[in-house]
Design a protein around this motif. Structure first.
Motif, mmCIF file in Angstrom:
data_model
loop_
_atom_site.group_PDB
_atom_site.id
_atom_site.type_symbol
_atom_site.label_atom_id
_atom_site.label_comp_id
_atom_site.label_asym_id
_atom_site.label_seq_id
_atom_site.Cartn_x
_atom_site.Cartn_y
_atom_site.Cartn_z
ATOM 1 N N VAL A 119 -21.263 72.772 9.451
ATOM 2 C CA VAL A 119 -21.152 71.364 9.828
ATOM 3 C C VAL A 119 -21.643 70.518 8.649
ATOM 4 C CG1 VAL A 119 -21.932 69.594 11.456
ATOM 5 C CG2 VAL A 119 -21.650 71.979 12.222
ATOM 6 N N PRO A 120 -20.733 69.796 7.980
ATOM 7 C CA PRO A 120 -21.189 68.944 6.878
ATOM 8 C C PRO A 120 -22.041 67.791 7.406
ATOM 9 C CG PRO A 120 -18.780 69.205 6.892
ATOM 10 C CD PRO A 120 -19.283 69.738 8.194
ATOM 11 N N VAL A 121 -23.183 67.573 6.778
ATOM 12 C CA VAL A 121 -24.028 66.435 7.136
ATOM 13 C C VAL A 121 -24.040 65.512 5.921
ATOM 14 C CG1 VAL A 121 -26.376 65.706 7.705
ATOM 15 C CG2 VAL A 121 -25.442 67.816 8.698
ATOM 16 N N GLU A 122 -23.282 64.432 6.043
ATOM 17 C CA GLU A 122 -23.137 63.549 4.881
ATOM 18 C C GLU A 122 -24.343 62.619 4.766
ATOM 19 O OE1 GLU A 122 -19.358 61.573 4.722
ATOM 20 O OE2 GLU A 122 -18.285 63.388 5.356
ATOM 21 N N VAL A 123 -24.844 62.491 3.569
ATOM 22 C CA VAL A 123 -25.930 61.547 3.304
ATOM 23 C C VAL A 123 -25.352 60.450 2.410
ATOM 24 C CG1 VAL A 123 -28.191 61.239 2.247
ATOM 25 C CG2 VAL A 123 -27.665 63.366 3.467
ATOM 26 N N PRO A 124 -25.082 59.293 3.010
ATOM 27 C CA PRO A 124 -24.420 58.260 2.216
ATOM 28 C C PRO A 124 -25.340 57.681 1.147
ATOM 29 C CG PRO A 124 -24.727 57.539 4.497
ATOM 30 C CD PRO A 124 -25.345 58.883 4.392
ATOM 31 N N THR A 125 -24.801 57.529 -0.041
ATOM 32 C CA THR A 125 -25.535 56.825 -1.090
ATOM 33 C C THR A 125 -24.641 55.672 -1.524
ATOM 34 O OG1 THR A 125 -24.519 57.982 -2.950
ATOM 35 C CG2 THR A 125 -26.439 59.043 -1.931
ATOM 36 N N SER A 126 -25.173 54.772 -2.303
ATOM 37 C CA SER A 126 -24.327 53.654 -2.738
ATOM 38 C C SER A 126 -24.544 53.400 -4.219
ATOM 39 C CB SER A 126 -24.657 52.395 -1.936
ATOM 40 O OG SER A 126 -25.892 51.890 -2.397
ATOM 41 N N ILE A 127 -23.788 52.470 -4.697
ATOM 42 C CA ILE A 127 -23.864 52.122 -6.118
ATOM 43 C C ILE A 127 -25.276 51.646 -6.481
ATOM 44 C CG2 ILE A 127 -23.040 49.739 -5.779
ATOM 45 C CD1 ILE A 127 -21.309 50.225 -8.330
ATOM 46 N N ASP A 128 -26.012 51.134 -5.492
ATOM 47 C CA ASP A 128 -27.364 50.613 -5.774
ATOM 48 C C ASP A 128 -28.331 51.699 -6.241
ATOM 49 O OD1 ASP A 128 -26.378 48.171 -4.887
ATOM 50 O OD2 ASP A 128 -26.863 48.674 -2.809
ATOM 51 N N THR A 129 -28.104 52.951 -5.825
ATOM 52 C CA THR A 129 -28.968 54.047 -6.302
ATOM 53 C C THR A 129 -28.175 54.946 -7.257
ATOM 54 O OG1 THR A 129 -28.361 55.381 -4.384
ATOM 55 C CG2 THR A 129 -30.427 54.156 -4.232
ATOM 56 N N ASP A 130 -27.172 54.370 -7.901
ATOM 57 C CA ASP A 130 -26.319 55.125 -8.819
ATOM 58 C C ASP A 130 -25.708 56.331 -8.086
ATOM 59 O OD1 ASP A 130 -25.054 55.817 -11.180
ATOM 60 O OD2 ASP A 130 -26.757 56.968 -11.941
ATOM 61 N N PHE A 131 -25.456 56.167 -6.803
ATOM 62 C CA PHE A 131 -24.820 57.200 -5.968
ATOM 63 C C PHE A 131 -25.637 58.495 -5.937
ATOM 64 C CE2 PHE A 131 -21.147 54.591 -7.443
ATOM 65 C CZ PHE A 131 -20.708 54.144 -6.216
ATOM 66 N N LYS A 132 -26.956 58.394 -6.076
ATOM 67 C CA LYS A 132 -27.771 59.614 -6.015
ATOM 68 C C LYS A 132 -28.606 59.618 -4.742
ATOM 69 C CE LYS A 132 -28.760 59.164 -10.649
ATOM 70 N NZ LYS A 132 -29.464 59.397 -11.904
ATOM 71 N N MET A 133 -28.803 60.807 -4.196
ATOM 72 C CA MET A 133 -29.605 60.962 -2.979
ATOM 73 C C MET A 133 -31.080 60.981 -3.354
ATOM 74 S SD MET A 133 -29.480 64.077 -0.208
ATOM 75 C CE MET A 133 -29.954 65.310 -1.411
ATOM 76 N N THR A 134 -31.895 60.255 -2.604
ATOM 77 C CA THR A 134 -33.335 60.262 -2.868
ATOM 78 C C THR A 134 -33.987 61.405 -2.089
ATOM 79 O OG1 THR A 134 -33.804 58.838 -0.990
ATOM 80 C CG2 THR A 134 -33.366 57.743 -3.106
ATOM 81 N N ALA A 135 -35.220 61.726 -2.481
ATOM 82 C CA ALA A 135 -35.977 62.781 -1.789
ATOM 83 C C ALA A 135 -36.148 62.425 -0.315
ATOM 84 C CB ALA A 135 -37.324 62.966 -2.474
ATOM 85 N N GLN A 136 -36.415 61.143 -0.056
ATOM 86 C CA GLN A 136 -36.612 60.720 1.334
ATOM 87 C C GLN A 136 -35.332 60.913 2.155
ATOM 88 O OE1 GLN A 136 -39.655 59.734 2.585
ATOM 89 N NE2 GLN A 136 -38.554 60.070 4.515
#
Ligand code: PMP
Ligand code: GLU
Length: 396
Positions: A140-157
């Motif tokens: 089951v894919p669990v998508e974690v949306p990121t946006s241009i504001d974080t340069d499309f990177k997922m944070t630790a939180q």
């Protein structure tokens, strides 16, 4: 007879959007339309001559039988040397499996590791095939949306928040397809710090764009404390060596995982193409200087494309540090009607560019981000200039 007779597995699977758009562009071209294809992530360079020579020699030396399922031992040695040299990773030969492209490496890992209902964290945008490969394996894919504001990177939180008792894996690419983002050592360390508290979660680190990195520093998450025993490092020769059609990818992983993927591969493909494997030895043993001209060229084109797209109102861009894509946020066009076409989402926008500018791109929806489109700049400077001029004109 109808598709009702097909398996649910295949009926539930999406068609690869990158390959579908490339096919559509090819079809329109064949009909005589002057399409500029910026949809496919494929270097436009020829394969360097020294690699071609190695393949020709392999033919003459009669490398025509089945290879070992996991790849020739001397190729695996070249891969082990590469991992040591470039990534500071020590993989023994029993930890390496060569496959028919990194795409197959990924599918092997999914089939070997994912059980029905296992959750796989995918920072979005993610590469188009991850979610369907995961689903094919019952995950089951669990998508974690990121946006241009974080340069499309997922944070630790964000990673911490996405983890549940069912989480089995995290899959991500750096440099990232489609955003071009590169995770720094510090960013990877912060993700690793989260994962160290969750010992049952494995990581697929897709590093196929490793060399196409304009920051100069690639870091493998497997080299970070606590990660080696639970990371599958995926790489291949398609991108940096312009060998997409030769179909060679590989993994470095804990031996028990490598063995499991090898078992799967032994039942479905018997291993990768023998001639391409021999050529890959030459590719991996060459000093990086031999491919630097392509990387320099991609860097130049990135700057060109960023400059030109930046002049178009409504394109919101990050600065991609690697790969060969830009991933502009074009949501400011949603709700508008331009030249008779209503644009409500990224797919509409991508279709608009195809219809009105004769430029093929890929909708961000395929990568789990509905506000963006992906433009590949693995095309000539002249094509890129012409394509962006057309886009500008179509929008004005
Ligand atoms: N991972 C990523 C992020 C990619 O962009 C691609 C592109 N094809 C692949 C894997 C698969 O590469 P290959 O050609 O080696 O199958
Ligand atoms: N990886 C490339 C892309 O994202 C090639 C196409 C594919 O393998 O899906 O466009």
């Amino acid at each position: 007879m109808s598709t009702d007779f097909l398996s649910e597995r295949i009926n539930n699977m999406a068609t690869s959007a990158t390959l579908a758009m490339a096919a559509k562009a090819r079809e329109l071209k064949a009909e005589g339309r002057d399409i500029i294809g910026l949809s496919l992530g494929e270097p436009d360079f020829n394969i360097p001559d020294f690699i071609k020579e190695a393949a020709k020699e392999a033919i003459d030396q009669n490398y025509s039988s089945y290879s070992p399922v996991d790849g020739y031992a001397d190729l695996k040695q070249a891969i082990a040397n590469k991992f040591k040299r470039d990534n500071n990773l020590d993989y023994g030969l029993d930890q390496i499996v060569v496959s028919t492209g990194a795409k197959q490496s990924l599918a092997n890992v999914a089939m070997a590791m994912i059980n029905e209902g296992d959750e796989v964290v995918l920072p979005a945008p993610y590469w188009v095939s991850y979610s369907d490969i995961v689903k094919l394996a019952g995950g089951v894919p669990v998508e974690v949306p990121t946006s241009i504001d974080t340069d499309f990177k997922m944070t630790a939180q964000q990673l911490e928040d996405a983890i549940t008792p069912k989480t089995k894996m995290l899959w991500f690419s750096s440099p990232c397809n489609p955003s071009g983002s590169v995770y720094s050592k510090e960013e990877l360390e912060s993700l690793a710090a989260v994962l160290r508290n969750h010992p049952g979660i494995f990581v697929v680190s897709d590093e196929i764009y490793e060399h196409i990195n304009f920051t100069g520093g690639h870091v493998s998450i497997a080299a970070i404390e606590g990660m080696y025993d639970r990371t599958i490092t995926v790489n291949g020769v398609s991108k940096a060596f312009a060998m997409t059609g030769w179909r060679i990818g590989f993994i470095g992983a804990p031996a028990w995982i490598a063995k499991a993927t090898n078992k799967f591969q032994g039942q479905v493909t018997s291993g990768a193409n023998s001639i391409a494997q021999r050529a890959t030895i030459a590719a991996l043993e060459a000093p990086k200087e031999k491919i630097q001209y392509m990387i320099d060229e991609f860097h130049k084109r990135r700057d060109l494309v960023l400059g030109l797209l930046g002049e178009i109102e409504g394109f919101n861009l990050n600065i991609p540090e690697g790969a060969f894509y830009v991933f502009p946020d074009i949501s400011s066009f949603f709700g508008k009607t331009i030249d008779g076409m209503q644009i409500n989402n990224a797919s509409d926008f991508s279709l608009f560019l195809l219809e009105k500018a004769n430029v093929a791109t890929v909708t961000g929806e395929a990568f789990g981000n509905p506000n963006c489109i992906r433009i590949s700049y693995a095309a000539s400077e002249a094509e890129l200039k012409e394509a962006i001029a057309r886009i500008k004109k179509a929008l004005s």
